[in-house]
Design a protein around this motif. Structure first.
Motif, PDB file in Angstrom:
ATOM      1  N   TYR A  38       0.822  -1.213   0.000  1.00  0.00           N
ATOM      2  CA  TYR A  38       0.000   0.000   0.000  1.00  0.00           C
ATOM      3  C   TYR A  38       0.855   1.262   0.000  1.00  0.00           C
ATOM      4  N   ILE A  39       2.121   1.168   0.361  1.00  0.00           N
ATOM      5  CA  ILE A  39       3.001   2.341   0.335  1.00  0.00           C
ATOM      6  C   ILE A  39       3.487   2.571  -1.096  1.00  0.00           C
ATOM      7  N   TYR A  40       4.181   1.578  -1.653  1.00  0.00           N
ATOM      8  CA  TYR A  40       4.618   1.582  -3.055  1.00  0.00           C
ATOM      9  C   TYR A  40       4.443   0.158  -3.570  1.00  0.00           C
ATOM     10  N   PRO A  41       4.041  -0.004  -4.825  1.00  0.00           N
ATOM     11  CA  PRO A  41       3.835  -1.360  -5.353  1.00  0.00           C
ATOM     12  C   PRO A  41       5.099  -2.222  -5.316  1.00  0.00           C
ATOM     13  N   SER A  42       6.260  -1.638  -5.598  1.00  0.00           N
ATOM     14  CA  SER A  42       7.523  -2.375  -5.558  1.00  0.00           C
ATOM     15  C   SER A  42       8.669  -1.373  -5.638  1.00  0.00           C
ATOM     16  N   LEU A  43       9.880  -1.875  -5.452  1.00  0.00           N
ATOM     17  CA  LEU A  43      11.057  -1.009  -5.524  1.00  0.00           C
ATOM     18  C   LEU A  43      11.286  -0.440  -6.917  1.00  0.00           C
ATOM     19  N   ASP A  44      10.873  -1.171  -7.935  1.00  0.00           N
ATOM     20  CA  ASP A  44      11.085  -0.694  -9.305  1.00  0.00           C
ATOM     21  C   ASP A  44       9.813  -0.109  -9.922  1.00  0.00           C
ATOM     22  N   SER A  45       8.857   0.258  -9.072  1.00  0.00           N
ATOM     23  CA  SER A  45       7.609   0.844  -9.576  1.00  0.00           C
ATOM     24  C   SER A  45       7.799   2.320  -9.912  1.00  0.00           C
ATOM     25  N   PRO A  46       6.996   2.835 -10.822  1.00  0.00           N
ATOM     26  CA  PRO A  46       7.057   4.263 -11.143  1.00  0.00           C
ATOM     27  C   PRO A  46       6.738   5.140  -9.924  1.00  0.00           C
ATOM     28  N   GLU A  47       5.878   4.658  -9.039  1.00  0.00           N
ATOM     29  CA  GLU A  47       5.512   5.421  -7.849  1.00  0.00           C
ATOM     30  C   GLU A  47       6.705   5.590  -6.912  1.00  0.00           C
ATOM     31  N   PHE A  48       7.471   4.522  -6.733  1.00  0.00           N
ATOM     32  CA  PHE A  48       8.656   4.612  -5.872  1.00  0.00           C
ATOM     33  C   PHE A  48       9.697   5.522  -6.507  1.00  0.00           C
ATOM     34  N   ASP A  49       9.910   5.371  -7.808  1.00  0.00           N
ATOM     35  CA  ASP A  49      10.878   6.204  -8.516  1.00  0.00           C
ATOM     36  C   ASP A  49      10.493   7.674  -8.423  1.00  0.00           C
ATOM     37  N   ALA A  50       9.195   7.967  -8.559  1.00  0.00           N
ATOM     38  CA  ALA A  50       8.731   9.352  -8.455  1.00  0.00           C
ATOM     39  C   ALA A  50       8.966   9.902  -7.049  1.00  0.00           C
ATOM     40  N   ALA A  51       8.749   9.077  -6.033  1.00  0.00           N
ATOM     41  CA  ALA A  51       8.968   9.524  -4.651  1.00  0.00           C
ATOM     42  C   ALA A  51      10.451   9.795  -4.394  1.00  0.00           C
ATOM     43  N   LEU A  52      11.315   8.953  -4.923  1.00  0.00           N
ATOM     44  CA  LEU A  52      12.758   9.156  -4.758  1.00  0.00           C
ATOM     45  C   LEU A  52      13.199  10.451  -5.441  1.00  0.00           C
ATOM     46  N   LYS A  53      12.671  10.702  -6.634  1.00  0.00           N
ATOM     47  CA  LYS A  53      12.992  11.953  -7.342  1.00  0.00           C
ATOM     48  C   LYS A  53      12.429  13.161  -6.608  1.00  0.00           C
ATOM     49  N   LYS A  54      11.239  13.000  -6.021  1.00  0.00           N
ATOM     50  CA  LYS A  54      10.634  14.100  -5.269  1.00  0.00           C
ATOM     51  C   LYS A  54      11.484  14.427  -4.039  1.00  0.00           C
ATOM     52  N   TYR A  55      12.006  13.401  -3.370  1.00  0.00           N
ATOM     53  CA  TYR A  55      12.869  13.610  -2.204  1.00  0.00           C
ATOM     54  C   TYR A  55      14.108  14.406  -2.599  1.00  0.00           C
ATOM     55  N   ALA A  56      14.741  14.017  -3.697  1.00  0.00           N
ATOM     56  CA  ALA A  56      15.920  14.752  -4.175  1.00  0.00           C
ATOM     57  C   ALA A  56      15.547  16.193  -4.530  1.00  0.00           C
ATOM     58  N   ALA A  57      14.384  16.394  -5.164  1.00  0.00           N
ATOM     59  CA  ALA A  57      13.938  17.739  -5.531  1.00  0.00           C
ATOM     60  C   ALA A  57      13.654  18.586  -4.287  1.00  0.00           C
ATOM     61  N   LEU A  58      13.081  17.969  -3.243  1.00  0.00           N
ATOM     62  CA  LEU A  58      12.835  18.698  -2.001  1.00  0.00           C
ATOM     63  C   LEU A  58      14.148  19.154  -1.368  1.00  0.00           C
ATOM     64  N   LEU A  59      15.152  18.300  -1.424  1.00  0.00           N
ATOM     65  CA  LEU A  59      16.457  18.679  -0.875  1.00  0.00           C
ATOM     66  C   LEU A  59      17.122  19.764  -1.721  1.00  0.00           C
ATOM     67  N   ASP A  60      16.965  19.686  -3.046  1.00  0.00           N
ATOM     68  CA  ASP A  60      17.484  20.742  -3.918  1.00  0.00           C
ATOM     69  C   ASP A  60      16.825  22.071  -3.586  1.00  0.00           C
ATOM     70  N   ASP A  61      15.507  22.050  -3.378  1.00  0.00           N
ATOM     71  CA  ASP A  61      14.767  23.258  -3.037  1.00  0.00           C
ATOM     72  C   ASP A  61      15.242  23.814  -1.698  1.00  0.00           C
ATOM     73  N   LEU A  62      15.460  22.946  -0.740  1.00  0.00           N
ATOM     74  CA  LEU A  62      15.943  23.389   0.569  1.00  0.00           C
ATOM     75  C   LEU A  62      17.330  24.014   0.455  1.00  0.00           C
ATOM     76  N   ASP A  63      18.223  23.380  -0.283  1.00  0.00           N
ATOM     77  CA  ASP A  63      19.568  23.943  -0.478  1.00  0.00           C
ATOM     78  C   ASP A  63      19.499  25.311  -1.160  1.00  0.00           C
ATOM     79  N   ARG A  64      18.674  25.415  -2.199  1.00  0.00           N
ATOM     80  CA  ARG A  64      18.524  26.674  -2.930  1.00  0.00           C
ATOM     81  C   ARG A  64      17.955  27.763  -2.019  1.00  0.00           C
ATOM     82  N   PHE A  65      16.960  27.399  -1.213  1.00  0.00           N
ATOM     83  CA  PHE A  65      16.357  28.346  -0.285  1.00  0.00           C
ATOM     84  C   PHE A  65      17.392  28.863   0.706  1.00  0.00           C
ATOM     85  N   MET A  66      18.192  27.964   1.247  1.00  0.00           N
ATOM     86  CA  MET A  66      19.185  28.373   2.235  1.00  0.00           C
ATOM     87  C   MET A  66      20.250  29.267   1.603  1.00  0.00           C
ATOM     88  N   GLU A  67      20.644  28.972   0.365  1.00  0.00           N
ATOM     89  CA  GLU A  67      21.618  29.817  -0.330  1.00  0.00           C
ATOM     90  C   GLU A  67      21.032  31.197  -0.616  1.00  0.00           C
TER      91      GLU A  67
END
Length: 143
Positions: A38-67
């Motif tokens: 119910y969290i993600y269908p599998s490790l290689d699912s598009p949903e998991f991949d999208a969440a991993l990319k979103k996490y990286a994007a959130l960190l990029d946004d945080l770094d940019r904000f702090m700069e």
């Protein structure tokens, strides 16, 4: 006392089928995966991949904000109130996703240590989590 013993017939006692030695062994990995699907269908699912990319994007946004706010390792800034609010909003979003992803991948690694995909993804998360740790240290200086 068993019903056969109560009637005086003690020659053969039957036990429930559940205790029979022919029970089916569970594949714990499959049970775990079904429980967490119910969290993600599998490790290689598009949903998991999208969440991993979103996490990286959130960190990029945080770094940019702090700069943009001029917050360096010393934690000094001119507009502390706005910076702290922006920092908390961004960091909380990143941490929420961080723990969901980490728990999900760690569950795979702990139930199947030979899962190469899970091991690779856990390494990717370790790199991203190090970035989160850096921003947590900066955030402590803003207090």
């Amino acid at each position: 006392m068993h019903a056969a013993q109560a009637s005086g017939n003690t020659s053969k006692v039957s036990y429930p089928r559940l205790l029979a030695p022919t029970h089916r062994r569970h594949n714990w990995h499959d049970l775990w995966q079904a429980k967490w699907a119910y969290i993600y269908p599998s490790l290689d699912s598009p949903e998991f991949d999208a969440a991993l990319k979103k996490y990286a994007a959130l960190l990029d946004d945080l770094d940019r904000f702090m700069e943009e706010r001029g917050v360096a390792a010393n934690g000094r800034t001119d507009s502390a109130g706005e910076t702290v609010n922006g920092y908390l909003d961004r960091m909380n979003a990143a941490l929420e996703l961080r723990w969901t992803l980490w728990s999900y991948v760690t569950g795979y690694v702990t139930t199947d240590s030979y899962n190469q995909l899970a091991a690779r993804l856990l390494s990717q998360l370790d790199v991203l989590n190090a970035r989160t740790g850096k921003n947590e240290r900066i955030g402590r200086l803003l207090k």
